[in-house]
Scaffold this motif. Structure first.
Motif, PDB file in Angstrom:
ATOM      1  N   ILE A  24       0.844  -1.196   0.000  1.00  0.00           N
ATOM      2  CA  ILE A  24       0.000   0.000   0.000  1.00  0.00           C
ATOM      3  C   ILE A  24       0.875   1.240   0.000  1.00  0.00           C
ATOM      4  CG2 ILE A  24      -1.709   1.324   1.327  1.00  0.00           C
ATOM      5  CD1 ILE A  24      -3.041  -1.212   1.001  1.00  0.00           C
ATOM      6  N   TRP A  25       0.744   2.029  -1.021  1.00  0.00           N
ATOM      7  CA  TRP A  25       1.441   3.319  -1.030  1.00  0.00           C
ATOM      8  C   TRP A  25       0.451   4.392  -1.479  1.00  0.00           C
ATOM      9  CZ3 TRP A  25       4.815   5.977  -5.068  1.00  0.00           C
ATOM     10  CH2 TRP A  25       5.488   7.054  -4.486  1.00  0.00           C
ATOM     11  N   ASN A  26       0.012   5.188  -0.547  1.00  0.00           N
ATOM     12  CA  ASN A  26      -0.958   6.261  -0.836  1.00  0.00           C
ATOM     13  C   ASN A  26      -2.207   5.720  -1.521  1.00  0.00           C
ATOM     14  OD1 ASN A  26       0.934   7.965   0.247  1.00  0.00           O
ATOM     15  ND2 ASN A  26       1.743   8.617  -1.741  1.00  0.00           N
ATOM     16  N   GLU A  27      -2.845   4.763  -0.912  1.00  0.00           N
ATOM     17  CA  GLU A  27      -4.014   4.141  -1.528  1.00  0.00           C
ATOM     18  C   GLU A  27      -5.284   4.387  -0.716  1.00  0.00           C
ATOM     19  OE1 GLU A  27      -3.852   3.053  -4.433  1.00  0.00           O
ATOM     20  OE2 GLU A  27      -2.001   1.949  -4.845  1.00  0.00           O
ATOM     21  N   ALA A  28      -5.336   5.495   0.022  1.00  0.00           N
ATOM     22  CA  ALA A  28      -6.496   5.758   0.874  1.00  0.00           C
ATOM     23  C   ALA A  28      -7.813   5.634   0.104  1.00  0.00           C
ATOM     24  CB  ALA A  28      -6.376   7.143   1.506  1.00  0.00           C
ATOM     25  N   ALA A  29      -7.795   6.059  -1.157  1.00  0.00           N
ATOM     26  CA  ALA A  29      -9.037   6.073  -1.934  1.00  0.00           C
ATOM     27  C   ALA A  29      -9.563   4.670  -2.233  1.00  0.00           C
ATOM     28  CB  ALA A  29      -8.812   6.832  -3.244  1.00  0.00           C
ATOM     29  N   VAL A  30      -8.712   3.664  -2.146  1.00  0.00           N
ATOM     30  CA  VAL A  30      -9.184   2.323  -2.512  1.00  0.00           C
ATOM     31  C   VAL A  30      -9.344   1.389  -1.307  1.00  0.00           C
ATOM     32  CG1 VAL A  30      -8.066   2.484  -4.768  1.00  0.00           C
ATOM     33  CG2 VAL A  30      -6.896   1.312  -2.954  1.00  0.00           C
ATOM     34  N   ILE A  31      -8.766   1.752  -0.165  1.00  0.00           N
ATOM     35  CA  ILE A  31      -8.691   0.798   0.950  1.00  0.00           C
ATOM     36  C   ILE A  31     -10.054   0.250   1.408  1.00  0.00           C
ATOM     37  CG2 ILE A  31      -8.051   0.577   3.407  1.00  0.00           C
ATOM     38  CD1 ILE A  31      -5.461   2.106   2.676  1.00  0.00           C
ATOM     39  N   PRO A  32     -11.070   1.087   1.639  1.00  0.00           N
ATOM     40  CA  PRO A  32     -12.347   0.520   2.103  1.00  0.00           C
ATOM     41  C   PRO A  32     -12.933  -0.482   1.107  1.00  0.00           C
ATOM     42  CG  PRO A  32     -12.310   2.918   2.371  1.00  0.00           C
ATOM     43  CD  PRO A  32     -11.112   2.560   1.563  1.00  0.00           C
ATOM     44  N   GLU A  33     -12.940  -0.112  -0.182  1.00  0.00           N
ATOM     45  CA  GLU A  33     -13.489  -1.001  -1.208  1.00  0.00           C
ATOM     46  C   GLU A  33     -12.632  -2.262  -1.339  1.00  0.00           C
ATOM     47  OE1 GLU A  33     -16.211  -0.973  -2.739  1.00  0.00           O
ATOM     48  OE2 GLU A  33     -15.924  -2.252  -4.509  1.00  0.00           O
ATOM     49  N   LEU A  34     -11.327  -2.088  -1.239  1.00  0.00           N
ATOM     50  CA  LEU A  34     -10.400  -3.218  -1.316  1.00  0.00           C
ATOM     51  C   LEU A  34     -10.743  -4.240  -0.231  1.00  0.00           C
ATOM     52  CD1 LEU A  34      -7.671  -4.508  -2.281  1.00  0.00           C
ATOM     53  CD2 LEU A  34      -6.555  -3.134  -0.533  1.00  0.00           C
ATOM     54  N   SER A  62      -3.583   6.444   4.579  1.00  0.00           N
ATOM     55  CA  SER A  62      -3.720   4.991   4.378  1.00  0.00           C
ATOM     56  C   SER A  62      -3.550   4.234   5.693  1.00  0.00           C
ATOM     57  CB  SER A  62      -2.676   4.485   3.390  1.00  0.00           C
ATOM     58  OG  SER A  62      -2.917   4.979   2.107  1.00  0.00           O
ATOM     59  N   LEU A  63      -2.519   4.580   6.464  1.00  0.00           N
ATOM     60  CA  LEU A  63      -2.254   3.841   7.704  1.00  0.00           C
ATOM     61  C   LEU A  63      -3.445   3.968   8.652  1.00  0.00           C
ATOM     62  CD1 LEU A  63      -0.365   2.175   9.475  1.00  0.00           C
ATOM     63  CD2 LEU A  63       0.541   4.315  10.393  1.00  0.00           C
ATOM     64  N   GLN A  64      -3.957   5.183   8.753  1.00  0.00           N
ATOM     65  CA  GLN A  64      -5.120   5.442   9.608  1.00  0.00           C
ATOM     66  C   GLN A  64      -6.270   4.512   9.225  1.00  0.00           C
ATOM     67  OE1 GLN A  64      -5.022   7.409  12.115  1.00  0.00           O
ATOM     68  NE2 GLN A  64      -7.158   6.908  12.608  1.00  0.00           N
ATOM     69  N   LEU A  65      -6.545   4.431   7.919  1.00  0.00           N
ATOM     70  CA  LEU A  65      -7.646   3.584   7.440  1.00  0.00           C
ATOM     71  C   LEU A  65      -7.373   2.115   7.734  1.00  0.00           C
ATOM     72  CD1 LEU A  65      -8.448   5.279   4.008  1.00  0.00           C
ATOM     73  CD2 LEU A  65      -9.824   5.294   6.086  1.00  0.00           C
ATOM     74  N   ASP A 109      -4.977  -1.636  -5.850  1.00  0.00           N
ATOM     75  CA  ASP A 109      -5.890  -0.791  -6.625  1.00  0.00           C
ATOM     76  C   ASP A 109      -7.028  -1.538  -7.310  1.00  0.00           C
ATOM     77  OD1 ASP A 109      -4.399  -2.136  -8.432  1.00  0.00           O
ATOM     78  OD2 ASP A 109      -3.608  -0.385  -9.477  1.00  0.00           O
ATOM     79  N   LEU A 110      -7.176  -2.837  -7.011  1.00  0.00           N
ATOM     80  CA  LEU A 110      -8.238  -3.677  -7.563  1.00  0.00           C
ATOM     81  C   LEU A 110      -8.091  -3.890  -9.073  1.00  0.00           C
ATOM     82  CD1 LEU A 110     -11.189  -2.396  -5.387  1.00  0.00           C
ATOM     83  CD2 LEU A 110     -10.115  -4.646  -5.275  1.00  0.00           C
ATOM     84  N   GLN A 111      -6.884  -3.630  -9.589  1.00  0.00           N
ATOM     85  CA  GLN A 111      -6.632  -4.008 -10.986  1.00  0.00           C
ATOM     86  C   GLN A 111      -6.530  -5.526 -11.081  1.00  0.00           C
ATOM     87  OE1 GLN A 111      -3.217  -1.345 -12.223  1.00  0.00           O
ATOM     88  NE2 GLN A 111      -4.565  -1.204 -13.983  1.00  0.00           N
ATOM     89  N   ASP A 112      -6.130  -6.127  -9.955  1.00  0.00           N
ATOM     90  CA  ASP A 112      -6.122  -7.585  -9.868  1.00  0.00           C
ATOM     91  C   ASP A 112      -7.439  -7.968  -9.197  1.00  0.00           C
ATOM     92  OD1 ASP A 112      -3.459  -7.291 -10.634  1.00  0.00           O
ATOM     93  OD2 ASP A 112      -2.720  -7.407  -8.585  1.00  0.00           O
ATOM     94  N   PRO A 113      -8.436  -8.432  -9.964  1.00  0.00           N
ATOM     95  CA  PRO A 113      -9.747  -8.682  -9.351  1.00  0.00           C
ATOM     96  C   PRO A 113      -9.657  -9.797  -8.305  1.00  0.00           C
ATOM     97  CG  PRO A 113      -9.817  -8.865 -11.755  1.00  0.00           C
ATOM     98  CD  PRO A 113      -8.383  -8.777 -11.369  1.00  0.00           C
ATOM     99  N   ARG A 213      -7.805   0.728 -12.722  1.00  0.00           N
ATOM    100  CA  ARG A 213      -7.521   1.157 -11.353  1.00  0.00           C
ATOM    101  C   ARG A 213      -8.823   1.668 -10.729  1.00  0.00           C
ATOM    102  NH1 ARG A 213      -4.378   3.375  -7.513  1.00  0.00           N
ATOM    103  NH2 ARG A 213      -2.298   2.500  -7.677  1.00  0.00           N
ATOM    104  N   TYR A 214      -9.150   1.208  -9.510  1.00  0.00           N
ATOM    105  CA  TYR A 214     -10.416   1.590  -8.893  1.00  0.00           C
ATOM    106  C   TYR A 214     -10.457   3.091  -8.602  1.00  0.00           C
ATOM    107  CZ  TYR A 214     -14.156   1.889  -5.489  1.00  0.00           C
ATOM    108  OH  TYR A 214     -15.283   2.260  -4.812  1.00  0.00           O
ATOM    109  N   ALA A 215      -9.379   3.623  -8.088  1.00  0.00           N
ATOM    110  CA  ALA A 215      -9.294   5.066  -7.820  1.00  0.00           C
ATOM    111  C   ALA A 215      -7.830   5.450  -7.720  1.00  0.00           C
ATOM    112  CB  ALA A 215     -10.004   5.400  -6.513  1.00  0.00           C
ATOM    113  N   GLY A 216      -7.577   6.723  -7.821  1.00  0.00           N
ATOM    114  CA  GLY A 216      -6.200   7.208  -7.661  1.00  0.00           C
ATOM    115  C   GLY A 216      -5.381   7.040  -8.933  1.00  0.00           C
TER     116      GLY A 216
END
Ligand code: UDP
Ligand code: MG
Length: 329
Positions: A24-34, A62-65, A109-113, A213-216
């Motif tokens: 995970i590197w700066n992936e806050a936008a995808v973490i909940p969905e991931l 990201s760490l917070q999430l 990033d959910l590119q790998d389903p 990419r799901y987001a970001g």
């Protein structure tokens, strides 16, 4: 470095069946969905599981999430690096700490389903020890990335000393035996999918369609892609070094022919090859070729230097959810 398994002396019964490792590197936008998608899929996998997130020095929350996810679900474990060490090293740390009988590596990033994991697990249950995912199509990538990736995989295939499957990324499942073997490979410049071919074992591919990419934004700009390509080539081929020898022979033969031709022309009274231009052009050309090969030598030398320094592959600021939360590396 001590492989994590030595330090974590749990009995086999305590270990989960599956470990999902995600860098995970700066992936806050995808973490909940991931998390939602992974947990949905793993519920169907038929076994206990852990999710190991390696926070590779994220600057966003990201760490917070991840900590929030862990508070709600203790199967989420977190390795928090002291800084950004790069994708390949983050995956390495995840596999160092993974305790599952099968370890799955995927991008955040959910590119790998995640649904592909179920098909990988099927193959694993049939007895395959490495199940790598092969991209049959990619969505939302630029033609440039598609073209360069395509070219790169084929070039690597043709010059590498081992057989690295075409169009397979890091998305894969590895049996615990393979993971234990991988832990013994501590080289600093790592091309994980190459190493996972190098170790051998019973391997097979499953096809999948690479999603958008799901987001970001992508974390692999051209500069980093080129660097990874160089790591891949230098890790698995000496061809760039050997090219100097081939060039050397070619030029030596050419100059020999040149000498003979000049002598004959001079003896027969023809005054060819006069003036500075020919000399200058050939000196400049050969100077250029020599510098290129010096650069290639430098590339290998730098890698040797990094190995000799013997620094650890990564440093962990804190780990959450392991037997000792501050484990040495
Ligand atoms: N990543 C990482 N450290 C880095 C770069 C990337 O941990 O220095 C992670 C990133 O968060 C993602 C994965 O590596 O989970 C792959 O990155 P990305 O999806 O941006 O690469 P792409 O799919 O565009 O090649
Ligand atoms: Mg991606």
């Amino acid at each position: 470095m001590q492989p994590a398994s030595i330090l974590q002396a749990d009995s086999a019964a305590d270990r989960p069946t599956f470990s999902v490792v995600i860098p995970i590197w700066n992936e806050a936008a995808v973490i909940p969905e991931l998390y939602r998608r992974v947990q949905e899929v793993m519920a169907e996998a038929g076994g206990s599981w852990e999710l190991i997130c390696v926070n590779d020095g994220s600057e966003d929350n990201s760490l917070q999430l991840l900590l929030e996810l862990r508070a709600a679900d203790p199967r989420v474990r977190i390795i928090d690096f002291s800084r950004n060490f790069g994708h390949q090293v983050a995956i390495t740390a995840g596999t160092d700490f993974a305790e599952g009988d099968a370890v799955i590596i995927m991008d955040a990033d959910l590119q790998d389903p995640p649904e592909t994991i179920l098909r990988m697990i099927e193959r694993w249950r049939e007895g395959y020890e490495v199940v790598y995912a092969v991209r049959v199509s990619r969505e939302g990538e630029t033609w440039f990335k598609l073209w360069t990736a395509n070219l790169f995989y084929r070039l690597l295939q043709s010059i590498a000393d081992i057989n690295i499957p075409l169009d397979a990324g890091d998305f894969r499942l590895m049996d615990r035996r393979v993971v234990l073997a991988m832990r013994r490979l501590r080289e600093k410049h790592r091309f994980m999918r190459g190493l996972s071919s190098w170790v051998g074992f019973k391997q097979i591919g499953v096809e999948y369609e690479r999603a958008e990419r799901y987001a970001g934004e992508t974390k692999y700009p051209l500069r980093k892609m080129l660097r990874l390509a160089m790591v891949a080539i230098t890790s698995f081929s000496y061809l760039p070094l050997q090219l100097a020898t081939y060039f050397g022979f070619a030029f030596a033969i050419l100059s020999l022919v040149g000498i003979i031709v000049t002598v004959i022309l001079r003896l027969s009274g023809n005054l060819f090859f006069l003036g500075q231009a020919t000399t200058l052009v050939s000196v400049l050309f050969l100077g250029g070729v020599q510098l290129i090969f010096l650069g290639i030598l430098g590339g290998y030398l730098g890698r040797i230097y990094d190995e000799v320094k013997g620094r650890p592959l990564y440093l962990i600021s804190r780990a959450y959810g392991f037997v000792s939360d501050e484990r040495p590396q």
